[in-house]
Design an enzyme around this catalytic site. Structure first.
Site, PDB file in Angstrom:
ATOM      1  N   CYS A   1       9.644   1.872   3.548  1.00  0.00           N
ATOM      2  CA  CYS A   1      10.640   0.884   3.964  1.00  0.00           C
ATOM      3  C   CYS A   1      12.013   1.511   4.111  1.00  0.00           C
ATOM      4  O   CYS A   1      12.900   0.939   4.744  1.00  0.00           O
ATOM      5  CB  CYS A   1      10.697  -0.270   2.960  1.00  0.00           C
ATOM      6  SG  CYS A   1      11.334   0.180   1.345  1.00  0.00           S
TER       7      CYS A   1
ATOM      8  N   GLU B   1      -5.103  -3.964  -1.598  1.00  0.00           N
ATOM      9  CA  GLU B   1      -6.530  -3.653  -1.616  1.00  0.00           C
ATOM     10  C   GLU B   1      -6.846  -2.358  -0.870  1.00  0.00           C
ATOM     11  O   GLU B   1      -7.981  -1.876  -0.910  1.00  0.00           O
ATOM     12  CB  GLU B   1      -7.334  -4.823  -1.032  1.00  0.00           C
ATOM     13  CG  GLU B   1      -7.045  -5.165   0.413  1.00  0.00           C
ATOM     14  CD  GLU B   1      -5.868  -6.124   0.595  1.00  0.00           C
ATOM     15  OE1 GLU B   1      -5.816  -6.786   1.659  1.00  0.00           O
ATOM     16  OE2 GLU B   1      -5.000  -6.198  -0.300  1.00  0.00           O
ATOM     17  N   ARG B   2      -5.847  -1.782  -0.197  1.00  0.00           N
ATOM     18  CA  ARG B   2      -6.095  -0.543   0.558  1.00  0.00           C
ATOM     19  C   ARG B   2      -6.127   0.683  -0.345  1.00  0.00           C
ATOM     20  O   ARG B   2      -6.812   1.662  -0.043  1.00  0.00           O
ATOM     21  CB  ARG B   2      -5.027  -0.368   1.639  1.00  0.00           C
ATOM     22  CG  ARG B   2      -5.028  -1.485   2.670  1.00  0.00           C
ATOM     23  CD  ARG B   2      -3.875  -1.325   3.631  1.00  0.00           C
ATOM     24  NE  ARG B   2      -3.725  -2.480   4.518  1.00  0.00           N
ATOM     25  CZ  ARG B   2      -2.724  -2.640   5.361  1.00  0.00           C
ATOM     26  NH1 ARG B   2      -1.774  -1.704   5.445  1.00  0.00           N
ATOM     27  NH2 ARG B   2      -2.654  -3.711   6.130  1.00  0.00           N
TER      28      ARG B   2
ATOM     29  N   SER C   1       5.818  -6.965   4.236  1.00  0.00           N
ATOM     30  CA  SER C   1       6.419  -7.313   5.520  1.00  0.00           C
ATOM     31  C   SER C   1       7.258  -8.582   5.393  1.00  0.00           C
ATOM     32  O   SER C   1       7.022  -9.423   4.513  1.00  0.00           O
ATOM     33  CB  SER C   1       5.331  -7.519   6.575  1.00  0.00           C
ATOM     34  OG  SER C   1       4.580  -8.685   6.282  1.00  0.00           O
TER      35      SER C   1
ATOM     36  N   LYS D   1      -1.138  -7.778  -8.629  1.00  0.00           N
ATOM     37  CA  LYS D   1      -2.063  -7.862  -7.500  1.00  0.00           C
ATOM     38  C   LYS D   1      -1.660  -6.752  -6.532  1.00  0.00           C
ATOM     39  O   LYS D   1      -0.781  -6.921  -5.706  1.00  0.00           O
ATOM     40  CB  LYS D   1      -1.963  -9.240  -6.828  1.00  0.00           C
ATOM     41  CG  LYS D   1      -3.218  -9.681  -6.040  1.00  0.00           C
ATOM     42  CD  LYS D   1      -3.634  -8.749  -4.919  1.00  0.00           C
ATOM     43  CE  LYS D   1      -2.704  -8.855  -3.721  1.00  0.00           C
ATOM     44  NZ  LYS D   1      -3.178  -7.951  -2.592  1.00  0.00           N
TER      45      LYS D   1
ATOM     46  N   GLU E   1       9.554  -3.204  13.199  1.00  0.00           N
ATOM     47  CA  GLU E   1       9.303  -2.129  12.244  1.00  0.00           C
ATOM     48  C   GLU E   1       7.997  -1.439  12.620  1.00  0.00           C
ATOM     49  O   GLU E   1       6.924  -2.046  12.585  1.00  0.00           O
ATOM     50  CB  GLU E   1       9.217  -2.683  10.825  1.00  0.00           C
ATOM     51  CG  GLU E   1       9.106  -1.603   9.770  1.00  0.00           C
ATOM     52  CD  GLU E   1       9.063  -2.166   8.359  1.00  0.00           C
ATOM     53  OE1 GLU E   1       9.468  -1.452   7.431  1.00  0.00           O
ATOM     54  OE2 GLU E   1       8.613  -3.321   8.188  1.00  0.00           O
TER      55      GLU E   1
ATOM     56  N   PHE F   1       0.801  -1.217   0.000  1.00  0.00           N
ATOM     57  CA  PHE F   1       0.000   0.000   0.000  1.00  0.00           C
ATOM     58  C   PHE F   1       0.833   1.265   0.000  1.00  0.00           C
ATOM     59  O   PHE F   1       0.363   2.312  -0.429  1.00  0.00           O
ATOM     60  CB  PHE F   1      -0.930   0.021   1.233  1.00  0.00           C
ATOM     61  CG  PHE F   1      -0.215   0.330   2.522  1.00  0.00           C
ATOM     62  CD1 PHE F   1      -0.018   1.643   2.949  1.00  0.00           C
ATOM     63  CD2 PHE F   1       0.288  -0.695   3.316  1.00  0.00           C
ATOM     64  CE1 PHE F   1       0.657   1.922   4.130  1.00  0.00           C
ATOM     65  CE2 PHE F   1       0.959  -0.420   4.494  1.00  0.00           C
ATOM     66  CZ  PHE F   1       1.151   0.895   4.906  1.00  0.00           C
TER      67      PHE F   1
END
Length: 485
Positions: free
Chosen positions: A267, A176-177, A226, A173, A370, A149
């Site tokens: 990140c 979805e957020r 993640s 893909k 994190e 996202f």
């Protein structure tokens, strides 16, 4: 309420699974759209279309594929404001930050315009008696990417641009957020001249991910997210015989001023500052506190002077605040406390105030995990070797930086540190598009980095041919120069 779609076979396609996810406006906390979550059958349809379209695309010469990339760059610049607004509306980034998201992806597309050069093979004349030897770089076939996202424009382009330039079809893909920008990118690629079916967007959750991992037609998978999910995708994808590159979490040890951009949802965000010596640490805290307290937090609609906006979901906010509470409970000094931050008129939004911890130690959760939020931890080191060891010993190895006037120390740091991207007096050492991006240790799973030359290696296979022809000139040879169609 808006109902989003998949983008399959060159058209917007409604979901058929009956499952949906809510897409929020992070600034207000309101649901602004819902996105369909694909099942295995919907993924199967996209794969079949990709498999039918890809062989013809692979036969298109690299110059023509590069022209599609060139036209795509022009369209990205044309629609920059539109893309940035859509990105900010779903992610919460400021408009300048959203434009930066698009531009860093655009730069990779620009690099891919060089596909004719990057896809050249090698040739050896007379490798043996009458024998020539040469290599070719050929497309893999159908490839896929699973993107996060936090960079809904940049990271998809980091994946699909080189994949498509190499002659592959690509199934994306996205998260979805914030799925709207990836759908817009697919439309723009086809406007630029890409054949239908070469770039498709299939929205979904774990069911769609597993369908990608288990499909025997899909040859490669790229992932950013993640570390636990990166390990899952890498293990299952490799077990299924796929080429896989996965980029996981980070805990970047750096100094100093880039820990709060995009609400820390990067990140490569600075999350740990390591001053060497008590005097340096005290001076650093003294400088940081007024700067952090003066940060302007607000929605992207408040103007370009906003420093950062909300985090992406209520769950993300709750997790950040939970880690902040653990830092207080475990004994760190909360020098700047943003826990009570409220923004008038946006009380239901997912805003998190800026936080600064001092005297953080290696055993604290705010150091080991994190946070992915606007939180900077100061870990004091007594000497250079101790500071170096902090980064060396951490399980993540994405990025790091040293700020120094000592050239010897900088050179030693760059050579010894076991981290993939290093800055010397540069706070966020993200390589430009013609170099590669990738961490070490638990920040990366695979053997090739993103973008740059590694991308063209990842999305092609090398075939080596050894050739011998009978000697002698045959009758009936033609000597006119054929023209390229």
């Amino acid at each position: 309420m808006q109902e989003l779609t998949h983008y399959i076979g060159g058209a917007h396609v409604k979901g058929t699974s009956g499952r949906f996810a809510d897409v929020y406006n992070p600034a207000t906390g309101e649901v602004q759209a819902r996105v369909p979550l694909a099942n295995a059958a919907e993924m199967e349809k996209a794969v079949q279309i990709a498999a039918e379209a890809q062989p013809k695309w692979a036969k298109v010469n690299p110059q023509r594929r590069a022209r599609v990339m060139m036209a795509f760059v022009g369209l990205l610049n044309r629609d920059m404001d539109k893309l940035a607004e859509a990105l900010s509306r779903e992610h919460g980034k400021t408009i300048p930050d959203a434009k930066g998201d698009v531009v860093r992806g655009l730069e990779v597309v620009e690099y891919c315009i060089g596909a004719p050069q990057l896809l050249k093979g090698e040739f050896t004349d007379s490798a043996g008696p009458g024998i020539d030897m040469y290599s070719m770089k050929q497309a893999l076939g159908v490839t896929a990417g699973i993107t996060p996202f936090n960079f809904p424009a940049m990271i998809p382009m980091w994946m699909f641009a080189p994949a498509i330039a190499c002659g592959n079809a690509f199934i994306l893909k996205p998260s979805e957020r914030d799925p709207s920008v990836p759908l817009m990118l697919a439309e723009l690629m086809e406007e630029a001249g890409l054949p239908k079916g070469i770039l498709q967007v299939v929205n979904g959750d774990k069911e769609a991910v597993d369908a990608i991992l288990d499909h025997d037609v899909i040859q490669s998978i790229g992932f950013v997210g993640s570390t636990p999910i990166a390990e899952y995708i890498y293990g299952r994808g490799c077990a299924n015989g796929k080429r896989v590159q996965c980029f996981g979490g980070a805990k970047n040890h750096m100094m100093i001023g880039a820990g709060y951009g995009a609400a820390g949802e990067r990140c490569m965000a600075i999350s740990v500052a390591v001053p060497v010596g008590e005097e340096t640490a005290d001076r650093l805290i003294e400088k940081l506190v007024p700067r952090i307290e003066a940060l302007k937090v607000g929605p992207y609609t408040s103007g370009n002077d906003v420093d950062y906006g909300p985090v992406v979901t209520a769950a993300a906010k709750a997790n950040i605040l939970k880690l902040i509470e653990s830092g207080v409970a475990q004994g760190a000094d909360l020098v700047v406390d943003g826990r009570d931050f409220k923004l008038q008129g946006y009380e239901d939004g997912f805003f998190v105030g800026p936080h600064l911890f001092d005297r953080v130690t290696k055993d604290m959760d705010i150091y080991t995990k994190e946070i992915f939020g606007p939180v900077l931890s100061v870990v004091r080191a007594q000497n250079y070797e101790e500071a170096l060891g902090l980064a060396m010993d951490h399980e993540y190895g994405n990025g790091t930086a040293i700020f120094t006037r000592d050239g010897d120390a900088a050179r030693d740091f760059a050579n010894r540190i076991n981290i993939g991207m290093v800055g010397i007096n540069v706070p966020i050492p993200v390589p430009l598009a013609y170099h590669t991006f990738g961490g070490w240790k638990k920040s990366m799973f695979g053997d090739l980095n993103q973008h740059g030359p590694d991308a063209f290696k990842f999305y092609t296979r090398t075939k080596t041919i050894t050739s011998r022809w009978p000697s002698g000139i045959k009758d009936g040879s033609a000597f006119s120069i054929p023209l390229m169609e």
